[in-house]
Design an enzyme around this catalytic site. Structure first.
Site, short mmCIF file in Angstrom:
data_model
loop_
_atom_site.label_atom_id
_atom_site.label_comp_id
_atom_site.label_asym_id
_atom_site.label_seq_id
_atom_site.Cartn_x
_atom_site.Cartn_y
_atom_site.Cartn_z
N LYS A 83 0.81 -1.22 0.00
CA LYS A 83 0.00 0.00 0.00
C LYS A 83 0.84 1.27 0.00
CE LYS A 83 -3.30 -0.88 -0.64
NZ LYS A 83 -3.69 -1.40 -2.00
N TRP A 88 1.03 2.19 -8.98
CA TRP A 88 1.45 3.37 -9.75
C TRP A 88 2.87 3.23 -10.28
CZ3 TRP A 88 2.59 8.84 -7.44
CH2 TRP A 88 2.63 9.79 -8.47
N HIS A 145 7.41 -7.30 -2.41
CA HIS A 145 7.26 -6.69 -1.09
C HIS A 145 8.29 -7.27 -0.12
CE1 HIS A 145 3.71 -4.55 -2.15
NE2 HIS A 145 2.85 -5.54 -2.06
N SER A 175 -4.54 3.06 4.05
CA SER A 175 -4.78 2.35 2.81
C SER A 175 -4.81 0.84 3.04
CB SER A 175 -3.68 2.69 1.79
OG SER A 175 -3.92 2.05 0.56
N ARG A 301 -8.16 3.45 -4.49
CA ARG A 301 -9.07 4.06 -3.52
C ARG A 301 -9.07 5.57 -3.68
NH1 ARG A 301 -9.69 5.86 1.72
NH2 ARG A 301 -7.45 6.02 2.03
#
Length: 335
Positions: A83, A88, A145, A175, A301
């Site tokens: 998050k 992006w 991650h 988020s 979101r």
């Protein structure tokens, strides 16, 4: 667009399938012995491996990545805390690196989610299977991650480029809380209260966390190996996307030419990959996420800086600021 990774999963012989089954059983047995805490989303618990927390299936995949992933010097790894803006940065880097291959008006990002085009190693590719990534042409773009200290040794030895995107922990938390509750809703699980989630986050018991240890691993690596690890901040990318995208493009070996800049290509890529554009696409409104469990719309979101201010009490702000200050003391890092 056809699946760019379909050739990585060829049909295997019976013997190969049996060997792979034995391998995954070994990983499952190992993971079952690790310390556990209650999970956030689809999983009942998360486990601790090398001082970081994972859903059990992701932890198995981390073991597989460590054992089997062979990095190339030309690889580009996009690393993030969950998050922190992975959707992006994947879109931006994919569009930048492949800009000579795809015209903007007919770009893969218009019909495919960026997580499909730049898959996570431990969430997508190594999912109860060992992919043959040698079939992929260079440059290969992967997301992860995984903490810096748990990356496969080949990533360090190969000299491949690692771009790490970091985000303010308050926005990351908000988020993540929303994202995990979307997963729980889909599985008919009771929502996680914000204070329960906040307590876990502060204690570091969160997917791929603790947050601060994850950030510091890549921050110190970027200072020690600046030619291989680039540390960028989500807030700076939002504030000055042109400068930051050119900086990232230069780092990964695909700098924009002066002619491309004059033609407005940087701005075109930024428009293509903007939150407003990507979130409005049909694939990101109704398409299924490549990792399963939810739809692509879960990745979109708000994408704003400072949304945490709508959720945090003064006590929450004070507590998280204090933890961040203590964790980052002596590292010359401000978020």
């Amino acid at each position: 667009m056809t699946d760019p990774f379909r050739n990585c999963f060829v049909t295997k012989t019976k013997e190969e399938e049996e060997n792979e089954s034995i391998l995954w059983q070994r990983y499952q047995n190992l993971v079952s012995s690790f310390p556990k805490e209650q999970g956030w989303g689809f999983e009942n618990y998360i486990c601790n491996y090398q001082s970081f927390w994972y859903a059990d299936k992701h932890c198995q995949a981390v073991l597989a990545v460590q054992d089997h992933f062979k990095a190339r010097s030309s690889d580009i790894i996009l690393a993030t805390n969950p998050k922190a803006g992975a959707t992006w940065i994947k879109a931006l880097l994919f569009a930048t690196v492949t800009r000579s291959k795809y015209p903007i008006y007919n770009h893969p990002l218009l019909s495919q989610n960026s997580h499909f085009l730049v898959p996570f190693l431990e969430i997508g590719l190594y999912n109860n299977r060992i992919p043959d990534l040698e079939t992929l042409p260079s440059p290969r773009l992967f997301g992860t991650h995984i903490s810096y200290t748990s990356l496969p040794q080949s990533m360090i030895d190969s000299g491949c480029r690692i771009v790490y995107l970091c985000r303010n922990p308050k926005d990351v938390f908000v988020s993540m809380w929303h994202f995990k509750n979307k997963m729980r809703e889909r599985l008919s699980k009771i929502p996680l209260s914000i204070m329960e989630a906040f307590e876990r986050f502060c204690n570091g018991v969160t997917h791929f966390g603790p947050f601060w240890d994850h950030v510091l691993g890549y921050w110190t690596a970027s200072l020690e190996r600046p030619q291989n690890v680039l540390f960028i901040k989500y807030e700076e990318l939002k504030a000055d996307p042109v400068v930051q995208l050119k900086r990232v493009a230069q780092f990964v070996g695909y700098p924009f030419t002066s002619e491309e800049e004059k033609e407005g290509l940087v701005d075109e890529i930024l428009r293509l990959c903007s939150f407003e554009n990507l979130s409005s696409l049909e694939v990101n409104k109704t398409g299924e996420a490549p990792m399963g469990k939810f739809k692509n719309e879960a990745f979109f979101r708000k994408g704003k800086v400072g949304d945490w201010d709508n959720y945090f009490t003064s006590e929450m702000i004070e507590r998280l600021d204090k933890i961040t200050e203590q964790k980052f003391h002596g590292y010359d890092l401000k978020l």
